[in-house]
Structure formats: C-alpha cells, structure tokens
Write a protein that holds these residues in place. Structure first.
Motif, PDB file in Angstrom:
ATOM      1  N   ALA A 177       1.034  -1.344  -0.105  1.00  0.00           N
ATOM      2  CA  ALA A 177       0.098   0.007   0.390  1.00  0.00           C
ATOM      3  C   ALA A 177       1.351   1.094  -0.101  1.00  0.00           C
ATOM      4  O   ALA A 177       1.751   1.163   0.572  1.00  0.00           O
ATOM      5  N   PHE A 178       0.241   2.017  -0.464  1.00  0.00           N
ATOM      6  CA  PHE A 178       1.221   3.798  -0.380  1.00  0.00           C
ATOM      7  C   PHE A 178       0.037   4.813  -0.322  1.00  0.00           C
ATOM      8  O   PHE A 178      -1.058   5.112  -0.077  1.00  0.00           O
ATOM      9  N   GLU A 179       1.490   5.490   0.174  1.00  0.00           N
ATOM     10  CA  GLU A 179       0.293   6.855   0.724  1.00  0.00           C
ATOM     11  C   GLU A 179       0.980   8.008  -0.138  1.00  0.00           C
ATOM     12  O   GLU A 179       2.943   7.964   0.789  1.00  0.00           O
ATOM     13  N   PRO A 180       0.759   9.281  -0.281  1.00  0.00           N
ATOM     14  CA  PRO A 180       2.035  10.739  -0.227  1.00  0.00           C
ATOM     15  C   PRO A 180       2.937  10.917   1.377  1.00  0.00           C
ATOM     16  O   PRO A 180       2.664  10.641   1.946  1.00  0.00           O
ATOM     17  N   LEU A 181       4.001  10.997   1.567  1.00  0.00           N
ATOM     18  CA  LEU A 181       5.007  11.099   2.643  1.00  0.00           C
ATOM     19  C   LEU A 181       4.528  12.602   2.785  1.00  0.00           C
ATOM     20  O   LEU A 181       4.524  13.827   2.172  1.00  0.00           O
ATOM     21  N   PRO A 182       4.252  13.204   4.169  1.00  0.00           N
ATOM     22  CA  PRO A 182       3.761  14.772   4.466  1.00  0.00           C
ATOM     23  C   PRO A 182       5.253  15.785   4.274  1.00  0.00           C
ATOM     24  O   PRO A 182       6.192  15.344   4.560  1.00  0.00           O
ATOM     25  N   PRO A 183       4.764  16.594   4.050  1.00  0.00           N
ATOM     26  CA  PRO A 183       5.646  17.029   4.100  1.00  0.00           C
ATOM     27  C   PRO A 183       7.519  17.826   4.659  1.00  0.00           C
ATOM     28  O   PRO A 183       8.177  17.882   4.631  1.00  0.00           O
ATOM     29  N   GLU A 184       7.093  17.373   6.255  1.00  0.00           N
ATOM     30  CA  GLU A 184       7.373  17.375   7.231  1.00  0.00           C
ATOM     31  C   GLU A 184       8.445  16.231   7.568  1.00  0.00           C
ATOM     32  O   GLU A 184      10.054  15.859   7.739  1.00  0.00           O
ATOM     33  N   GLU A 185       8.346  15.333   6.410  1.00  0.00           N
ATOM     34  CA  GLU A 185       8.877  13.866   6.559  1.00  0.00           C
ATOM     35  C   GLU A 185       9.786  14.712   5.047  1.00  0.00           C
ATOM     36  O   GLU A 185      11.301  13.587   5.309  1.00  0.00           O
TER      37      GLU A 185
ATOM     38  N   GLN B  15       7.037   8.864  -1.162  1.00  0.00           N
ATOM     39  CA  GLN B  15       5.687   8.140  -0.813  1.00  0.00           C
ATOM     40  C   GLN B  15       6.210   6.914   0.572  1.00  0.00           C
ATOM     41  O   GLN B  15       7.130   6.818   0.736  1.00  0.00           O
ATOM     42  N   ILE B  16       5.085   7.488   1.286  1.00  0.00           N
ATOM     43  CA  ILE B  16       5.338   5.932   2.173  1.00  0.00           C
ATOM     44  C   ILE B  16       5.121   4.229   1.651  1.00  0.00           C
ATOM     45  O   ILE B  16       3.460   4.310   1.085  1.00  0.00           O
ATOM     46  N   VAL B  17       5.406   3.420   1.583  1.00  0.00           N
ATOM     47  CA  VAL B  17       5.165   2.224   1.370  1.00  0.00           C
ATOM     48  C   VAL B  17       5.321   1.123   2.219  1.00  0.00           C
ATOM     49  O   VAL B  17       6.164   1.099   3.279  1.00  0.00           O
ATOM     50  N   ARG B  18       4.300   0.962   2.522  1.00  0.00           N
ATOM     51  CA  ARG B  18       3.778  -0.335   3.516  1.00  0.00           C
ATOM     52  C   ARG B  18       3.920  -1.310   2.362  1.00  0.00           C
ATOM     53  O   ARG B  18       3.144  -2.043   1.902  1.00  0.00           O
ATOM     54  N   VAL B  19       4.338  -2.905   3.236  1.00  0.00           N
ATOM     55  CA  VAL B  19       4.413  -4.600   2.787  1.00  0.00           C
ATOM     56  C   VAL B  19       4.342  -4.973   3.895  1.00  0.00           C
ATOM     57  O   VAL B  19       4.701  -5.057   5.072  1.00  0.00           O
ATOM     58  N   THR B  20       2.871  -5.451   3.684  1.00  0.00           N
ATOM     59  CA  THR B  20       2.191  -6.488   4.578  1.00  0.00           C
ATOM     60  C   THR B  20       2.543  -8.072   3.982  1.00  0.00           C
ATOM     61  O   THR B  20       2.300  -8.422   3.408  1.00  0.00           O
ATOM     62  N   VAL B  21       3.141  -8.897   5.342  1.00  0.00           N
ATOM     63  CA  VAL B  21       3.414 -10.352   4.627  1.00  0.00           C
ATOM     64  C   VAL B  21       1.753 -11.218   5.678  1.00  0.00           C
ATOM     65  O   VAL B  21       1.724 -11.380   6.522  1.00  0.00           O
ATOM     66  N   LYS B  22       1.207 -11.499   5.153  1.00  0.00           N
ATOM     67  CA  LYS B  22      -0.187 -12.694   5.277  1.00  0.00           C
ATOM     68  C   LYS B  22      -0.418 -13.102   5.750  1.00  0.00           C
ATOM     69  O   LYS B  22       1.013 -14.270   5.295  1.00  0.00           O
ATOM     70  N   PRO B  23      -0.804 -14.183   6.582  1.00  0.00           N
ATOM     71  CA  PRO B  23      -0.400 -15.622   6.981  1.00  0.00           C
ATOM     72  C   PRO B  23      -0.354 -16.658   5.796  1.00  0.00           C
ATOM     73  O   PRO B  23      -0.599 -16.366   4.856  1.00  0.00           O
ATOM     74  N   GLY B  24       0.419 -17.953   6.194  1.00  0.00           N
ATOM     75  CA  GLY B  24       0.266 -18.561   5.530  1.00  0.00           C
ATOM     76  C   GLY B  24       1.944 -19.341   4.840  1.00  0.00           C
ATOM     77  O   GLY B  24       2.002 -20.080   3.960  1.00  0.00           O
ATOM     78  N   LEU B  25       3.082 -18.264   5.352  1.00  0.00           N
ATOM     79  CA  LEU B  25       4.771 -18.570   4.768  1.00  0.00           C
ATOM     80  C   LEU B  25       4.800 -19.889   5.564  1.00  0.00           C
ATOM     81  O   LEU B  25       4.319 -19.451   6.735  1.00  0.00           O
ATOM     82  N   PRO B  26       6.015 -20.282   4.972  1.00  0.00           N
ATOM     83  CA  PRO B  26       6.192 -21.619   6.172  1.00  0.00           C
ATOM     84  C   PRO B  26       6.806 -20.970   7.235  1.00  0.00           C
ATOM     85  O   PRO B  26       7.399 -20.024   6.947  1.00  0.00           O
ATOM     86  N   LEU B  27       7.331 -22.196   7.918  1.00  0.00           N
ATOM     87  CA  LEU B  27       7.971 -21.461   8.938  1.00  0.00           C
ATOM     88  C   LEU B  27       9.481 -21.524   9.044  1.00  0.00           C
ATOM     89  O   LEU B  27      10.250 -21.600   7.759  1.00  0.00           O
ATOM     90  N   GLY B  28      10.267 -20.120   9.405  1.00  0.00           N
ATOM     91  CA  GLY B  28      11.322 -20.476   9.319  1.00  0.00           C
ATOM     92  C   GLY B  28      11.620 -18.850   8.409  1.00  0.00           C
ATOM     93  O   GLY B  28      11.085 -18.318   8.489  1.00  0.00           O
ATOM     94  N   ALA B  29      12.829 -18.958   7.954  1.00  0.00           N
ATOM     95  CA  ALA B  29      13.311 -17.678   7.231  1.00  0.00           C
ATOM     96  C   ALA B  29      12.759 -17.724   6.114  1.00  0.00           C
ATOM     97  O   ALA B  29      12.230 -18.530   5.052  1.00  0.00           O
ATOM     98  N   PHE B  30      12.693 -16.920   5.508  1.00  0.00           N
ATOM     99  CA  PHE B  30      11.900 -16.124   3.682  1.00  0.00           C
ATOM    100  C   PHE B  30      12.682 -15.132   3.338  1.00  0.00           C
ATOM    101  O   PHE B  30      13.412 -14.267   4.192  1.00  0.00           O
ATOM    102  N   GLN B  31      12.759 -14.983   2.408  1.00  0.00           N
ATOM    103  CA  GLN B  31      13.172 -13.873   1.014  1.00  0.00           C
ATOM    104  C   GLN B  31      12.242 -14.008  -0.530  1.00  0.00           C
ATOM    105  O   GLN B  31      11.389 -15.202  -0.483  1.00  0.00           O
ATOM    106  N   GLN B  32      12.182 -12.564  -0.285  1.00  0.00           N
ATOM    107  CA  GLN B  32      11.448 -11.625  -1.284  1.00  0.00           C
ATOM    108  C   GLN B  32      12.025 -10.716  -2.066  1.00  0.00           C
ATOM    109  O   GLN B  32      13.140  -9.680  -1.230  1.00  0.00           O
TER     110      GLN B  32
END
Length: 406
Positions: free
Chosen positions: A225-233, A244-261
């Motif tokens: 999800a994205f939204e404009p970065l505030p002017p003070e930032e 821009q603010i970039v929000r990355v959400t990891v949803k349930p369901g990934l295998p246990l342990g380390a992951f890379q993407q």
C-alpha cells in the motif's frame, strides 16, 4: 662684444643676471631644436603620448571596437539527476561598433563543454547582434556538489576574456530508506507490516505506477500500500522534493523459518523506472529447531564441505510446544537439490512432557556428485521444506549450506 663690455664693467649683480639669462636662452634653443627634429621624423597626430608597459594608466580604445556584454555569467542547476546531462545557454551581446570575435577558451574539467553556435570553435557577432554559449555537465559517475567554469576569448579590448560558471548538486532520481526490509519474529498465522520511505529528488513529483513480487511461489502472501509522504518528512531528506510511504504486509501462510522475497516498485521517473526492495524475515511459532550447525537467527543449517567418498549424515531436532504438541505430524515435502535425503524420526517427550521432539535427519549419500551451495547469498543455498499438521504452521522451510567435493 656685448658680453665682453658687460663683464668688464665690473658690476657683480649684473654679471650673475647675464650668466643665468644666457643659460636659459641656450637651453630653450636646444629644446626647441630637438622638438623640431622629432616633428620632422614623426609628425604629431594630436593623440596622447603612449604609456610605458609598467605604467598603471588603463588602455583606452581608439576608434571603433566591439563590446562584449553577457546577460549573466552564472547558473545554478540545483539538484541534478546523476543520469541526466545539465545544459545551460548564456547570451553574449555585441553593443560595440565593430565585429565581435569569440573563440573557445579553457574549461575547468572534461565534463564541461563550451559551445558556440552548432558546436563551432569560434563565432563572429555583428554590431547589435548576439550569440549563445552553452555549457554542459554530465553527472554520470559523480555525486555531490559541483562548480565548473568555461572561458570564452574575445577581441573586445576591455573584456578580452569572459568566464561562465555552472554549479549544482548531483543526486540520484530516487532513493529508498531503509534499502531493505527486515521482518523478524513474525508469529505464524498472524500478519506483519513493515514501512519504507521512497524519496524523489527531481522537480517532477514522484509517482509509483505499480509493483511486482518476483518470487511467484509466495507472491500471494505479500501486499503493498502507498500514500504520500508528509511535507515535514520530505524536508528531513536533503534535496528531496517528493516522497511516498511504502507499506509491505506479510499475510499469514508463509512456511515457518526464514523467508526472502524481492519487490520491484515501478515509478514514473525516467532515469529510475524501477526500485528494488529486498524483503526478509523469520516466521516463528510453537515449533523450533535445535542441533549442531543450526543458525536459529538465519534459519540455516550448515553442513560444511563434504567428501563425495565419505558422505555425511546430520541429525537435528524439531521441538513442538503448546496444546497441539502431541498431535503434530511432520514429514518431508521437498528438498533442493535432490541429492539431499531427508527423513523424520519417532517423536518423544522432553522436559517432563512439555515439549515433543522429533528427530530430523539430513543425509548426503556417498558418491554424491560435486555441488556448491556455500556463500552468503541465501538465494543460492539449498532448501528443505517440511509439511506439518500444526494449525498455524502448515510448512517449515530450512536453508542448507554445504558443498560436495571429490
């Protein structure tokens, strides 16, 4: 005869006056004579006498001459993209009464080029006319402030050289902070979100036009999800003009342990159409792994270098806690490369029944072909995937580092 009669007169005051008068008359005669000789050799044209080279008097043009006038001699590009070429034209006018002749002079470095007309080496500017001098700066391979000059030589006696200056700061078109996203300790069955800031440094506001999750096997577990970065930032980042603010959400369901993407953002910046975001983390739950060579932080099993003639067998333990511990079943689902042999053993209770441990044996058989899965790049390591019946951890993924030599 007159002189003799006076001298003989014996009047001392009269003697002195006569001697002085005669000397003055003789000096005047010599001076006039010298002047007449000079006039005959070089007649006087009415101009002032020329100054000597070491005299401080300024040279005054005599007769029609050109006059070079630059509207401005400095230009600041401000923030300039490192992939772009900065170009600015300065105007030189001839306000004098003769043709102004211009030629290229020196430049302060090879990155700056002075151009007259169509890349000509010289130009003639008629009275009342004008021409342009273009300075160019290529920012490739450079970052930070710059200040460069170019000189144009002229036949204007009062302005024999004109110096033009360009300045600015070389910046990247886009940057992201942090450069990678780390999400550690994600609880299985629960979502987790991380945040990044994407900055644009060019005059045109930066826009994100789309994105791609590169590993398709788990792409459906990531949402952005994205939204404009505030002017003070934006103001906190030097030279940044948008963000821009970039929000990355990891949803349930990934295998246990380390992951890379890896996520690739697509932008409307001409010189930065894509921005890569490495994402990594760990999914943890009531299931854990212990044993020789196991790195719990990185979820990597290190087997080292293995002789093909001897082979290798390593057994580690899977620990299961919680209310489902006695009912969980675990079995191998896949192993890459296929030379890895994986099997699970019989579960046993541990720590007074609070924990169930399941042996996991990883084997490299004798006669295995040479292989190399060492190094720090986790994308190039071997991988084992286990299937479980745990409600919040349907899969376990282990990375394996090893090499097989003859």
């Amino acid at each position: 005869m007159l002189l003799e009669s006076v001298l003989l007169d014996g009047n001392p005051d009269m003697k002195t006056w006569i001697v002085v008068s005669v000397a003055a008359i003789l000096g005047l005669g010599v001076g006039v004579g010298s002047a007449l000789v000079r006039l005959e050799q070089a007649p006087w044209d009415g101009s002032a006498a020329p100054t000597k080279p070491n005299e401080s008097a300024a040279t005054i043009p005599t007769g029609p001459h050109p006059t070079a006038v630059a509207e401005t001699d400095k230009h600041d590009f401000g923030a300039l993209d490192s992939h772009a070429t900065g170009r600015h034209s300065f105007v030189i006018k001839n306000t004098g009464q003769a043709v102004l002749k211009l030629t290229k002079g020196s430049t302060s470095c090879k990155c700056t080029a002075s151009l007259l007309g169509d890349n000509a080496e010289s130009a003639d500017v008629p009275t009342g006319g004008s021409t342009e001098v273009t300075l160019e700066w290529k920012g490739k391979g450079f970052k930070g402030p710059f200040n460069q000059t170019a000189t144009i030589n002229t036949n204007d006696p009062e302005h024999p050289r004109l110096t033009f200056t360009i300045s600015g700061r070389i910046v990247t078109a886009v940057s992201i902070a942090p450069t990678n996203l780390v999400l550690s300790g994600i609880t299985a069955g629960e979502p987790a979100t991380g945040e990044l800031k994407l900055f644009g440094y060019l005059e045109k506001p930066l826009k994100i036009t789309g994105y791609e999750v590169t590993d398709k096997t788990t792409a459906d577990k990531f949402d952005l999800a994205f939204e404009p970065l505030p002017p003070e930032e934006i103001a906190k980042e030097q030279d940044a003009r948008s963000g821009q603010i970039v929000r990355v959400t990891v949803k349930p369901g990934l295998p246990l342990g380390a992951f890379q993407q890896k996520i690739v953002l697509k932008t409307d910046a001409e010189n930065a159409p894509t921005v890569e975001i490495p994402v990594q983390g760990t999914i943890s739950s009531e299931i854990a792994i212990i044993g020789s060579g196991w790195d719990d932080g990185r979820q990597i099993l290190s087997l080292g270098t293995v002789s093909s003639q001897a082979g290798l067998e390593r057994t580690i333990r899977i620990l299961v806690r919680g209310p489902e511990r006695n009912d969980v079943k675990i079995k191998p689902l896949s192993a890459t490369p296929s030379l890895l042999q994986v099997e699970t053993g019989i579960p046993t209770e541990w720590q007074g029944g609070q924990v169930v441990q399941i042996p996991l044996t990883v084997r490299i058989p004798k006669g295995a072909r040479p292989a190399h899965y060492l190094g720090t790049d986790e994308d190039k390591l071997a991988q084992i995937t286990l299937e479980t019946t745990h409600s919040k951890a349907p899969q376990l993924r282990l990375l394996v580092r090893f090499a097989v030599v003859n």
